[in-house]
Design a protein around this motif. Structure first.
Motif, PDB file in Angstrom:
ATOM      1  N   LYS A 182       0.805  -1.225   0.000  1.00  0.00           N
ATOM      2  CA  LYS A 182       0.000   0.000   0.000  1.00  0.00           C
ATOM      3  C   LYS A 182       0.842   1.282   0.000  1.00  0.00           C
ATOM      4  N   PRO A 183       1.803   1.456   0.924  1.00  0.00           N
ATOM      5  CA  PRO A 183       2.589   2.700   0.883  1.00  0.00           C
ATOM      6  C   PRO A 183       3.524   2.799  -0.337  1.00  0.00           C
ATOM      7  N   ILE A 184       3.805   1.677  -0.951  1.00  0.00           N
ATOM      8  CA  ILE A 184       4.626   1.676  -2.172  1.00  0.00           C
ATOM      9  C   ILE A 184       3.781   2.106  -3.371  1.00  0.00           C
ATOM     10  N   CYS A 205       8.145   0.832 -11.076  1.00  0.00           N
ATOM     11  CA  CYS A 205       7.815  -0.321 -10.219  1.00  0.00           C
ATOM     12  C   CYS A 205       8.920  -1.373 -10.177  1.00  0.00           C
ATOM     13  N   ARG A 206      10.013  -1.138 -10.833  1.00  0.00           N
ATOM     14  CA  ARG A 206      11.081  -2.140 -10.929  1.00  0.00           C
ATOM     15  C   ARG A 206      11.649  -2.561  -9.571  1.00  0.00           C
ATOM     16  N   ASP A 207      11.645  -1.672  -8.578  1.00  0.00           N
ATOM     17  CA  ASP A 207      12.195  -1.998  -7.254  1.00  0.00           C
ATOM     18  C   ASP A 207      11.178  -2.666  -6.330  1.00  0.00           C
ATOM     19  N   ASN A 208       9.927  -2.726  -6.738  1.00  0.00           N
ATOM     20  CA  ASN A 208       8.877  -3.239  -5.847  1.00  0.00           C
ATOM     21  C   ASN A 208       9.123  -4.665  -5.362  1.00  0.00           C
ATOM     22  N   PRO A 209       9.510  -5.614  -6.221  1.00  0.00           N
ATOM     23  CA  PRO A 209       9.744  -6.970  -5.708  1.00  0.00           C
ATOM     24  C   PRO A 209      10.831  -7.019  -4.625  1.00  0.00           C
ATOM     25  N   PRO A 233       1.656   6.336  -3.730  1.00  0.00           N
ATOM     26  CA  PRO A 233       2.173   7.487  -4.474  1.00  0.00           C
ATOM     27  C   PRO A 233       1.982   7.371  -5.988  1.00  0.00           C
ATOM     28  N   LEU A 234       1.779   6.143  -6.475  1.00  0.00           N
ATOM     29  CA  LEU A 234       1.553   5.910  -7.910  1.00  0.00           C
ATOM     30  C   LEU A 234       0.057   5.891  -8.231  1.00  0.00           C
ATOM     31  N   ASP A 235      -0.784   6.116  -7.201  1.00  0.00           N
ATOM     32  CA  ASP A 235      -2.241   6.077  -7.336  1.00  0.00           C
ATOM     33  C   ASP A 235      -2.709   4.720  -7.869  1.00  0.00           C
ATOM     34  N   LEU A 236      -2.131   3.637  -7.309  1.00  0.00           N
ATOM     35  CA  LEU A 236      -2.488   2.281  -7.714  1.00  0.00           C
ATOM     36  C   LEU A 236      -2.960   1.468  -6.518  1.00  0.00           C
ATOM     37  N   THR A 237      -3.944   0.624  -6.756  1.00  0.00           N
ATOM     38  CA  THR A 237      -4.295  -0.396  -5.772  1.00  0.00           C
ATOM     39  C   THR A 237      -3.453  -1.625  -6.098  1.00  0.00           C
ATOM     40  N   TYR A 238      -3.421  -2.566  -5.177  1.00  0.00           N
ATOM     41  CA  TYR A 238      -2.662  -3.787  -5.427  1.00  0.00           C
ATOM     42  C   TYR A 238      -3.237  -4.556  -6.631  1.00  0.00           C
TER      43      TYR A 238
END
Length: 151
Positions: A33-35, A114-118, A38-43
Motif C-alpha cells: 500500500k505505501p509503495i 515499479c522495478r524496485d517493488n519486488p 504514491p503511484l495512485d495504484l491499488t494492489y
C-alpha cells in the motif's frame, strides 16, 4: 501421509496452510500500500499492470485467467483503470463480443517506476532470495495442483 482425524492439533489455526497463505496475502497487500499509493495504484491494479507489462493487448478473458480475477471483479476494475488512463479497452475487430485490453502510455510508464517493488517486498518479509525462490516454486506447484483438480 495418513492424518489422524482425532488429533486435537488438526484444526488449530496455526497449523493450517490455507490460513498462513491468507494471512501472508493480507500482509503483502498491506506492505504494498505505501509503495503503490504514491503511484495512485491499488494492489489489484498493480497485478493487472504486471500482467500487461508481460503481454500487452490481450482479451479480458485471458487477462482474467492470468490474474485469477473473475469478470465481476475485472470489468469494473478495467473501467476504473481506463478512466485513470492506465489501460485502453477496445472491442476486438475479429469478435465484437471480446474486449482487448492494452496499456496506455501512462500504464507503460509505470513499469519503470515499479522495478524496485519486488525487492522492497522481499526485504520487508526478511526473506533470503533463495528462500523466496523456493517459496515461489512451491506456490506455483500448488497453483498447478489446484488447476489440475478443477479440470
Amino acid at each position: 501421509m495418513q492424518v489422524d482425524k482425532n488429533d486435537p492439533e488438526l484444526l488449530r489455526l496455526d497449523n493450517q496452510l490455507c490460513f498462513a497463505l491468507y494471512a501472508c496475502s493480507r500482509e503483502i497487500i498491506k506492505t504494498y500500500k505505501p509503495i503503490l499509493d504514491p503511484l495512485d495504484l491499488t494492489y489489484t491494479e498493480y497485478v493487472v499492470l504486471m500482467a500487461l507489462w508481460e503481454k500487452d493487448k490481450i482479451p479480458v478473458k485471458e487477462l482474467g485467467q492470468k490474474t485469477f480475477l473473475d469478470s465481476g471483479t475485472l470489468t469494473p476494475l478495467l473501467k476504473k483503470m481506463a478512466d485513470k488512463n492506465l489501460v485502453v479497452r477496445e472491442r476486438s475487430e475479429s469478435d465484437e463480443r471480446s474486449v482487448i485490453i492494452s496499456l496506455a502510455q501512462k500504464g507503460k510508464a509505470l513499469e519503470k517506476k515499479c522495478r524496485d517493488n519486488p525487492d522492497k517486498l522481499i526485504c520487508a518479509a526478511k526473506l533470503e532470495q533463495v528462500d523466496g525462490d523456493a517459496l515461489m516454486k512451491n506456490l506455483h506447484k500448488m497453483l498447478d495442483g489446484f488447476k489440475g483438480a478443477q479440470s
